[in-house]
Design a protein around this motif. Structure first.
Motif, PDB file in Angstrom:
ATOM      1  N   ARG A 141      -3.509   9.688   0.492  1.00  0.00           N
ATOM      2  CA  ARG A 141      -4.680   8.892   0.850  1.00  0.00           C
ATOM      3  C   ARG A 141      -5.386   9.369   2.126  1.00  0.00           C
ATOM      4  N   HIS A 144      -9.622   8.057  -5.253  1.00  0.00           N
ATOM      5  CA  HIS A 144      -8.256   7.769  -5.681  1.00  0.00           C
ATOM      6  C   HIS A 144      -8.132   7.830  -7.203  1.00  0.00           C
ATOM      7  N   ASP A 153      -9.814   1.358   6.417  1.00  0.00           N
ATOM      8  CA  ASP A 153      -8.774   2.248   5.896  1.00  0.00           C
ATOM      9  C   ASP A 153      -7.414   1.568   5.940  1.00  0.00           C
ATOM     10  N   TYR A 180      -8.601  11.453   1.332  1.00  0.00           N
ATOM     11  CA  TYR A 180      -9.721  10.968   0.521  1.00  0.00           C
ATOM     12  C   TYR A 180     -11.067  11.260   1.179  1.00  0.00           C
ATOM     13  N   HIS A 238      -6.516   2.445   2.303  1.00  0.00           N
ATOM     14  CA  HIS A 238      -7.413   3.529   1.882  1.00  0.00           C
ATOM     15  C   HIS A 238      -7.946   3.330   0.453  1.00  0.00           C
ATOM     16  N   ASP A 298       1.345   4.454  -2.795  1.00  0.00           N
ATOM     17  CA  ASP A 298       1.359   5.893  -2.528  1.00  0.00           C
ATOM     18  C   ASP A 298       2.567   6.561  -3.178  1.00  0.00           C
ATOM     19  N   TRP A 335       0.842  -1.204   0.000  1.00  0.00           N
ATOM     20  CA  TRP A 335       0.000   0.000   0.000  1.00  0.00           C
ATOM     21  C   TRP A 335       0.880   1.258   0.000  1.00  0.00           C
TER      22      TRP A 335
END
Length: 377
Positions: free
Chosen positions: A326, A318, A306, A329, A311, A113, A109
């Motif tokens: 994130r 996104h 989350d 959001y 997220h 990002d 994750w």
């Protein structure tokens, strides 16, 4: 163009590279919006984009990402320490596997990002840390990911343009229209009417340890991503040296394959819950907002959701603002909902378990549609 604005952080820098590609100006009497695009929706979204920028929602909170990286590194270390202090019997082995899997998924994750340039204001810092997380902590090529994922964002769920749906038609038949077309053409690569069953033992557990494992090395080698390959080797050297000092070769290979299977399962269920149940077809050249809304849906917000999804439960936001950090959001979500309501666009948001179940339901429905068309004379 909205796609250009969405993807690029430093637009002044990128514009320098575009000058050599300019072939002229659009004639004054020519429309600036293609007839397939919703002119008013484009206008309203650009106003929303300006509002988002004024609100500072594209500015990252670096403490958030620092703490996220810290918990990844702590879990990564803890996985090895569990085996070191408690031995390699069954229970420490299992606990260590679970801890390392959590670390790896959370790292995936974070690399997401970084790949979207949403962690640092400067692009080069995003690229540098992206290599550290993706190549060194996970063992895959950062440039390989960027190559595939950028295409997915540009045309989500568009056949032959989105690499995430390349499994159609060889492994699964996806989407209502495609399933009927495939059945009418009497094409059968797999028993699609059972695809909702064999999905559980194919894509979730095997995507990472088989296809991704080979494909990331293949692309990195053929495209000569030498820096990525060097970074990737540091992952394997570190892993087999540290865990090899504690585990015998058979246990070591089993440990590696099992955590890759667990990581893959987590990733596939989360990444596909937002896309597979949505519309899948050829590119209709719609405007940016319509293209993203037809292919994406959200999952309800909670602290667990989350964290568990990185997220990506806010998949709509996104996709509309891929460079947005994130942690923002949830702030832009009400504005996006208002935009959708104004233009009659469906904004889907569902519970997490419902989203998982919808993957299976959509595969089952697609398989049934294919079978009906295939048997029809």
């Amino acid at each position: 163009q909205d796609a250009f604005v969405a993807f690029h952080v430093d637009k002044v820098l990128v514009s320098k590279y575009l000058k050599s590609l300019q072939i002229g100006e659009l004639a004054p009497d020519q429309p600036s919006i293609e007839p397939t695009k919703n002119k008013m929706l484009v206008k309203d979204f650009r106003e929303l984009r300006a509002t988002v920028e004024k609100m500072g929602l594209l500015e990252p909170n670096q403490l958030f990402f620092f703490l996220h990286l810290a918990h990844i590194l702590l879990l990564d270390t803890a996985a090895w320490l569990i085996l070191f202090y408690f031995g390699t019997s069954l229970m420490p082995f299992i606990v260590s596997l679970v801890v390392l899997t959590i670390s790896q998924v959370q790292a995936s994750w974070l690399q997401h990002d970084l790949g979207h340039l949403s962690v640092f204001r400067k692009t080069k810092w995003n690229h540098l840390l992206h290599k550290f997380v993706m190549c060194h902590l996970i063992g895959a090529s950062a440039k390989w990911w960027t190559l595939l994922h950028s295409r997915h964002h540009a045309k989500p769920n568009c056949f032959r343009k989105d690499p995430d749906i390349d499994m159609h038609p060889f492994l699964f038949t996806l989407g209502k229209k495609f399933s009927v077309e495939l059945g009418i053409k009497k094409k059968k690569y797999m028993p699609y009417n059972h695809q909702h069953k064999y999905f559980f033992i194919t894509l979730p557990p095997l995507l990472f340890p088989t296809y991704f494992h080979c494909h990331t090395f293949y692309i990195a080698y053929t495209k000569r991503y030498w820096a990525d390959l060097a970074w990737m080797l540091t992952f394997y050297i570190r892993f087999f040296f540290t865990y090899g000092s504690l585990l015998e070769i058979k246990s070591l290979l089993a440990y590696y394959f099992i955590f890759r299977m667990l990581e893959s399962s987590w990733f596939v269920w989360v990444s596909q819950m937002n896309h597979i149940p949505m519309d899948i077809y050829y590119d209709n050249n719609l405007d940016w907002v319509s293209t993203q809304l037809q292919a994406t849906c959200n999952v309800e917000q909670s602290l667990f959701n989350d964290w568990f999804t990185g997220h990506l439960n806010f998949q709509i936001e996104h996709h509309l603002f891929p460079t947005m950090p994130r942690h923002n959001y949830w702030k832009v979500a009400p504005l996006v909902k208002s935009l959708c309501a104004k233009h009659g666009l469906e904004y889907q948001c569902k519970p997490l378990l419902t989203a998982f179940a919808d993957i299976v339901h959509s595969l089952k429905n697609s398989g049934e549609l294919w079978l009906d068309a295939y048997l029809h004379k």
